[in-house]
Design an enzyme around this catalytic site. Structure first.
Site, short mmCIF file in Angstrom:
data_model
loop_
_atom_site.label_atom_id
_atom_site.label_comp_id
_atom_site.label_asym_id
_atom_site.label_seq_id
_atom_site.Cartn_x
_atom_site.Cartn_y
_atom_site.Cartn_z
N CYS A 34 13.77 10.66 7.46
CA CYS A 34 13.60 10.22 8.85
C CYS A 34 14.91 10.28 9.63
O CYS A 34 14.92 10.52 10.83
CB CYS A 34 13.01 8.82 8.89
SG CYS A 34 13.96 7.63 7.94
N GLU A 56 9.58 1.27 11.10
CA GLU A 56 10.67 2.23 10.96
C GLU A 56 10.01 3.59 11.01
O GLU A 56 9.28 3.98 10.08
CB GLU A 56 11.40 1.99 9.65
CG GLU A 56 12.77 2.60 9.63
CD GLU A 56 12.76 3.99 9.05
OE1 GLU A 56 12.74 4.95 9.86
OE2 GLU A 56 12.76 4.14 7.84
N GLU A 71 9.11 15.82 15.73
CA GLU A 71 9.66 15.68 14.38
C GLU A 71 8.94 16.65 13.43
O GLU A 71 7.73 16.57 13.26
CB GLU A 71 9.48 14.24 13.88
CG GLU A 71 10.05 14.04 12.50
CD GLU A 71 9.97 12.59 12.03
OE1 GLU A 71 8.89 12.00 12.12
OE2 GLU A 71 11.00 12.08 11.56
N LYS A 80 0.89 -1.17 0.00
CA LYS A 80 0.00 0.00 0.00
C LYS A 80 0.92 1.22 0.00
O LYS A 80 1.44 1.63 1.05
CB LYS A 80 -0.88 -0.02 1.25
CG LYS A 80 -2.23 0.67 1.10
CD LYS A 80 -2.17 2.14 0.79
CE LYS A 80 -1.84 2.97 2.00
NZ LYS A 80 -1.58 4.39 1.64
P1 NAI Z 1 1.81 8.43 7.87
O1 NAI Z 1 2.57 7.65 8.85
O2 NAI Z 1 0.39 8.72 8.21
O3 NAI Z 1 1.79 7.69 6.44
C1 NAI Z 1 2.68 6.68 6.05
C2 NAI Z 1 1.91 5.55 5.39
O4 NAI Z 1 1.01 4.99 6.33
C3 NAI Z 1 1.04 5.96 4.20
O5 NAI Z 1 1.12 4.95 3.21
C4 NAI Z 1 -0.34 6.03 4.79
O6 NAI Z 1 -1.36 5.84 3.84
C5 NAI Z 1 -0.29 4.88 5.76
N1 NAI Z 1 -1.30 4.93 6.81
C6 NAI Z 1 -1.83 6.04 7.41
N2 NAI Z 1 -2.76 5.68 8.32
C7 NAI Z 1 -2.82 4.32 8.31
C8 NAI Z 1 -3.61 3.36 9.02
N3 NAI Z 1 -4.51 3.71 9.92
N4 NAI Z 1 -3.39 2.06 8.76
C9 NAI Z 1 -2.48 1.67 7.86
N5 NAI Z 1 -1.73 2.53 7.14
C10 NAI Z 1 -1.90 3.84 7.36
O7 NAI Z 1 2.62 9.75 7.56
P2 NAI Z 1 2.14 11.15 6.95
O8 NAI Z 1 0.82 11.57 7.49
O9 NAI Z 1 2.28 11.08 5.50
O10 NAI Z 1 3.27 12.09 7.57
C11 NAI Z 1 3.15 12.55 8.90
C12 NAI Z 1 4.47 12.60 9.60
O11 NAI Z 1 5.03 11.31 9.66
C13 NAI Z 1 5.54 13.42 8.93
O12 NAI Z 1 5.42 14.77 9.22
C14 NAI Z 1 6.77 12.81 9.51
O13 NAI Z 1 7.00 13.36 10.78
C15 NAI Z 1 6.42 11.35 9.67
N6 NAI Z 1 6.92 10.50 8.57
C16 NAI Z 1 8.01 9.75 8.78
C17 NAI Z 1 8.54 9.00 7.76
C18 NAI Z 1 9.75 8.17 7.94
O14 NAI Z 1 10.49 7.97 6.99
N7 NAI Z 1 9.99 7.62 9.11
C19 NAI Z 1 7.96 9.02 6.43
C20 NAI Z 1 6.76 9.80 6.32
C21 NAI Z 1 6.29 10.52 7.36
#
Ligand code: NAI
Ligand code: MG
Length: 487
Positions: free
Chosen positions: A288, A255, A386, A180
């Site tokens: 990250c 991660e 973050e 996904k």
């Molecule tokens: P997110 O963690 O919500 O999204 C990442 C993935 O998780 C996407 O594919 C999203 O569709 C999926 N997702 C969201 N809710 C879910 C659920 N309930 N069940 C299963 N999958 C789900 O991150 P978002 O909203 O794009 O970014 C928010 C913050 O997250 C950023 O500001 C940053 O701080 C952090 N982040 C960290 C990353 C990393 O590399 N560790 C990458 C992206 C965001």
């Protein structure tokens, strides 16, 4: 319209399930962060599409797992060949969809995508030693057996890179996959699915369901037929996924984010320190691993800050397709507003912003100026949360103990950078840091053999080398007695 033409690539906007394209009644809009260009309407999956994809992956599992590492490796190498043959297309496509630099996609990221597949294919063949050792004459035979269907949920900051960092080991281990991708960047995964078909990957082994986290993501992570969940993204989402996984006791690899320190010791080479800390703005801070909290010894703080600003003021912000550009736009208006909010609240608290601190008005759109905030209030939001944008803070310390306490003083523990001119001094610091990866006098050197992951709230588990297989596979020990044999 199910095919869109983006940056020279034909992209199917439908899901990829059991080797064929599947539509949904609903769609969502995908745009480019570069200039807001509308890229297309993407099929928006939910429980029905997830059920279909998981059923396909489950049906494909017996044959794929029985193929063995060699047979699977041949196909993974063929996919990698196709990635390499299409680097230019993939690089342009990914840049349009997520706004990261075209030159990095060309030179670093897309070659790495191919390497992710080759590396884990070869590791399964050559390095997973089916170790045998003796216990009172009995032999312990350790093996890494395929475990079933792996659910992979990936973010938007390095879409195909992070997806293949999971797809590579999952498929090499003999699992089948439902991916996904993040809703802001679904295009490279769709293109990659076509490459899998061209490479002869059997139907159902790799599936892509597009859509939102709370719909497709939630259905996937709660599915009882999922054997593994690997997720890269934010801490709040990881908690939701952990709850969804709990009912089925599905093992999770997380991660997550960071608020990593970049520690500049008094004996550091200041040019190197400036170079390494300015690098933390890469990918517009949407990394990250980024060392966003600069901790510098008070005796060299002014000299360091001068060098930092001299270097950082040369950062060229602009269109990520321009080879001269150093940093591009933020991913999305929602994220841009989140970053602006963090900076505004820091300003409201009286933060000393010595560089940037506002949107880039010359460029408009989603471009935020590289920002440095000096001496923020300890414990304030800007030094604990973050931001995931081009926003760094700088704080000073006077003793090693203080530096270590500040470095470890957040809920995260993903990475750290230490800059020092003295190896014993650097070692005395790194020994006490709580982090999955520490870079000393360097940044971003990353070998797929190495364990990778976060401590504290930055993650659960480690991936890389055999650690990846410890997660994606079912590790089994067969203890064989020397007695009872008839021949
Ligand atoms: P997110 O963690 O919500 O999204 C990442 C993935 O998780 C996407 O594919 C999203 O569709 C999926 N997702 C969201 N809710 C879910 C659920 N309930 N069940 C299963 N999958 C789900 O991150 P978002 O909203 O794009 O970014 C928010 C913050 O997250 C950023 O500001 C940053 O701080 C952090 N982040 C960290 C990353 C990393 O590399 N560790 C990458 C992206 C965001
Ligand atoms: Mg996009």
């Amino acid at each position: 319209m199910t095919t869109i033409h983006v940056a020279g690539a034909d992209i199917d906007t439908r899901h990829f399930i059991n080797g064929t394209r599947v539509s949904s009644e609903q769609t969502f809009i995908n745009t480019s962060p570069i200039d807001g260009t509308f890229l297309g309407e993407i099929a928006r999956g939910g429980k029905a599409e997830v059920d279909q994809a998981v059923a396909a992956a489950k049906a494909a599992f017996p044959q794929w797992s029985a193929l063995g590492p060699q047979g699977r490796g041949e196909i993974l190498h063929r996919i990698a060949d196709l990635v390499e043959a299409n680097i230019e297309t993939l690089a342009n496509l990914e840049t349009m969809d997520n706004g990261s630099l075209l030159r990095s996609h060309r030179r670093g990221v897309m070659p790495r995508v191919a390497h992710n597949l080759r590396f884990f294919a070869d590791w399964a063949i050559n390095e997973l030693h089916h170790e045998v050792f003796e216990t009172r004459g009995h032999s312990n035979n350790i093996s890494w057996d395929p475990s079933g269907v792996a659910a992979l949920i990936t973010p938007w900051n390095a879409p195909l890179m992070l997806a293949t960092w999971k797809i590579g080991p999952a498929l090499a281990a003999g699992d089948t996959v439902v991916l996904k991708p993040a809703e802001w960047t679904p295009l490279s995964a769709s293109y990659f699915a076509d490459l899998c078909t061209q490479a002869g990957l059997p139907n159902g082994v790799f599936n892509v369901v597009q859509g939102f986290g709370r719909e497709a993501g939630a259905a996937l992570t709660a599915h009882p037929d999922i054997a593994r969940i690997s997720f890269t993204g934010s801490v709040p989402t990881a908690k939701v996924i952990a709850h969804a996984a709990a009912d089925n006791l599905t093992p999770c690899s997380f991660e997550l984010g960071g608020k990593s320190p970049a520690i500049v010791l008094a004996d550091a080479d200041l040019d190197l320190a400036a170079e390494l800390t300015v690098e933390q703005y890469d990918n517009a801070g949407q990394v990250c691993l980024s060392g966003t909290r600069i901790l510098v010894h008070e005796d060299i703080a002014d000299a360091f800050a001068a060098k930092f600003i001299e270097r950082a003021s040369k950062i060229k912000q602009g269109d990520p397709r321009d080879p001269e550009t150093d940093i591009g736009p933020q991913i999305h208006q929602v994220h841009f507003d989140r970053i602006s909010g963090f900076v505004q609240r820091a300003k409201d608290e009286g933060a000393n912003i010595i560089m940037g601190g506002s949107p880039n008005t010359n460029l408009g759109g989603l471009y935020f100026n590289p920002t440095l905030i000096k001496n923020p209030a300890p414990g304030s939001e800007i030094v604990t949360a973050e931001v995931f944008g081009p926003v760094l803070t700088m704080q000073t310390f006077s003793t090693d103990e203080e530096a270590i306490a500040m470095a470890n003083g957040t809920e995260f523990g993903l990475a750290a950078v230490v800059v020092s001119g003295n190896r014993a001094h650097a070692d005395a610091i790194t020994k006490h840091l709580v982090a999955g990866t520490i870079w000393v006098n360097c940044f971003f050197v990353r070998d797929l053999k190495a364990p990778f992951g976060g401590s504290k709230k930055s993650g659960v588990g480690r991936e890389g080398g055999t650690w990846s297989f410890d997660f994606y596979a079912d590790v089994k020990n067969t203890v064989v007695s020397p007695n009872g044999w008839k021949e």
